[in-house]
Design an enzyme around this catalytic site. Sequence first.
Site, PDB file in Angstrom:
ATOM      1  N   GLU A 137     -23.949 -28.937 -15.353  1.00 32.86           N
ATOM      2  CA  GLU A 137     -22.883 -29.023 -16.453  1.00 32.86           C
ATOM      3  C   GLU A 137     -22.999 -30.297 -17.015  1.00 32.86           C
ATOM      4  O   GLU A 137     -22.458 -31.266 -16.727  1.00 32.86           O
ATOM      5  CB  GLU A 137     -21.812 -28.820 -15.583  1.00 32.86           C
ATOM      6  CG  GLU A 137     -21.926 -27.368 -14.972  1.00 32.86           C
ATOM      7  CD  GLU A 137     -20.676 -27.172 -13.925  1.00 32.86           C
ATOM      8  OE1 GLU A 137     -19.515 -27.182 -14.363  1.00 32.86           O
ATOM      9  OE2 GLU A 137     -20.951 -27.430 -12.450  1.00 32.86           O
TER      10      GLU A 137
ATOM     11  N   HIS B 259     -11.463 -26.329 -15.199  1.00 32.81           N
ATOM     12  CA  HIS B 259     -12.206 -25.333 -16.365  1.00 32.81           C
ATOM     13  C   HIS B 259     -11.391 -24.701 -17.183  1.00 32.81           C
ATOM     14  O   HIS B 259     -11.419 -23.688 -17.740  1.00 32.81           O
ATOM     15  CB  HIS B 259     -13.211 -24.104 -15.629  1.00 32.81           C
ATOM     16  CG  HIS B 259     -14.365 -25.034 -14.787  1.00 32.81           C
ATOM     17  ND1 HIS B 259     -14.943 -26.175 -15.160  1.00 32.81           N
ATOM     18  CD2 HIS B 259     -14.765 -24.302 -13.764  1.00 32.81           C
ATOM     19  CE1 HIS B 259     -15.971 -26.349 -14.334  1.00 32.81           C
ATOM     20  NE2 HIS B 259     -15.855 -25.216 -13.442  1.00 32.81           N
TER      21      HIS B 259
ATOM     22  N   HIS C 245     -21.792 -23.363 -17.456  1.00 31.59           N
ATOM     23  CA  HIS C 245     -22.083 -23.132 -16.084  1.00 31.59           C
ATOM     24  C   HIS C 245     -23.084 -22.132 -15.392  1.00 31.59           C
ATOM     25  O   HIS C 245     -22.833 -21.682 -14.215  1.00 31.59           O
ATOM     26  CB  HIS C 245     -20.468 -22.711 -15.546  1.00 31.59           C
ATOM     27  CG  HIS C 245     -20.042 -23.245 -14.099  1.00 31.59           C
ATOM     28  ND1 HIS C 245     -20.654 -23.096 -13.186  1.00 31.59           N
ATOM     29  CD2 HIS C 245     -18.999 -24.089 -13.811  1.00 31.59           C
ATOM     30  CE1 HIS C 245     -20.058 -23.533 -11.999  1.00 31.59           C
ATOM     31  NE2 HIS C 245     -18.885 -24.352 -12.546  1.00 31.59           N
TER      32      HIS C 245
END
Length: 346
Positions: free
Chosen positions: A312, A106, A176
């Site tokens: 996602e 991420h 997310h």
Amino acid sequence: MSLETKKFGTTKDGEEVTLYSLTNTNGMKAEFINYGANIVSLYVPGKDGKLDDVVLGFDDVAGYEVNGCFFGSFIGRHGNRIGGAQFELNGVTYELEKNDGENNLHGGTPGYHHVMYEAEASEDSVTFSRISPDMEQGYPGNLDIRVTYTLTEDNELKIQYDAKSDKDTLCNVTNHSYFNLKGHDGGVVTGHKVWIKANGFTETSDDLIPNGTIVDVTGTPMDFRTKKAIGDEIEADYKPLKIAGGYDHNFALDKKAGQLEKVAELSEDTTGRTMEVYTDLPGMQLYTGNFIEKEMGKNGAVYTKRCGVCFETQFFPNSIHVPSFDSCVLKAGETFTSTTVYRFCH
């Protein structure tokens, strides 16, 4: 359609945070903050007309300043994993933060969900924007990034991403949010039913890095082409599930490149709620909250393992190392635009 704003507290650095609330004529309400461009709440009607907040989150800024599970988070510059926490672009090797074993997850520090954004709001949308400076998180290029949340009268939350860089860079942004159609405090989501328009998923190493192989879902617990409950096969004796502790996998969506299409559906019988997922990207990570331990959430709720599920939308993880995957490289001066839609009905 209406817009309201109010104070949401102050960060530890003394920055004032604003909560933006959009409400349509059906009563659906979506709330966001300019800290992290996080989605805070999503109030959706059920079959009985009752509104419930269906995303996990926190009551205050302090929760979002930690937020190790990425509740409601805008993720960038590169969502999901990059193997070895490094990549080569134009003959230059860029080193990233090793924040997931030996890999990058991420984007790194500061996460896009942990910085302040400029905000522009109208009665049906809020746009959050900032410049992610050259070499922030280790990525080249000053990235002008914008995320626009729009609430429609069709009970859709539309998310549009727009980005432009002055150097070639990577751009793989996503959201997310964890959904629980019983309500954010509704407990485990293993009874929720899921459909995914995907004939394959990306095989990974033991540390969840895709290796380039697309595995046919036929005859495996990864086959969601016929709708089934999340819990039906989540505990199956199947190596990819054992490695990830449940579903935490990128699905290779069966869709036309670049076209906005319906790719997934989530439904919950007791409330009658259904959420449809649309994207123009090639992949989608299904994540069943396997690593939520004990998080103190909104209104005194305690979130634990599998209390929410994420959809996602994304380029495939580790695509920078796999030439056969669609590339997430954004060329200097070019504009990246992508749309994800979460549509609710009952």
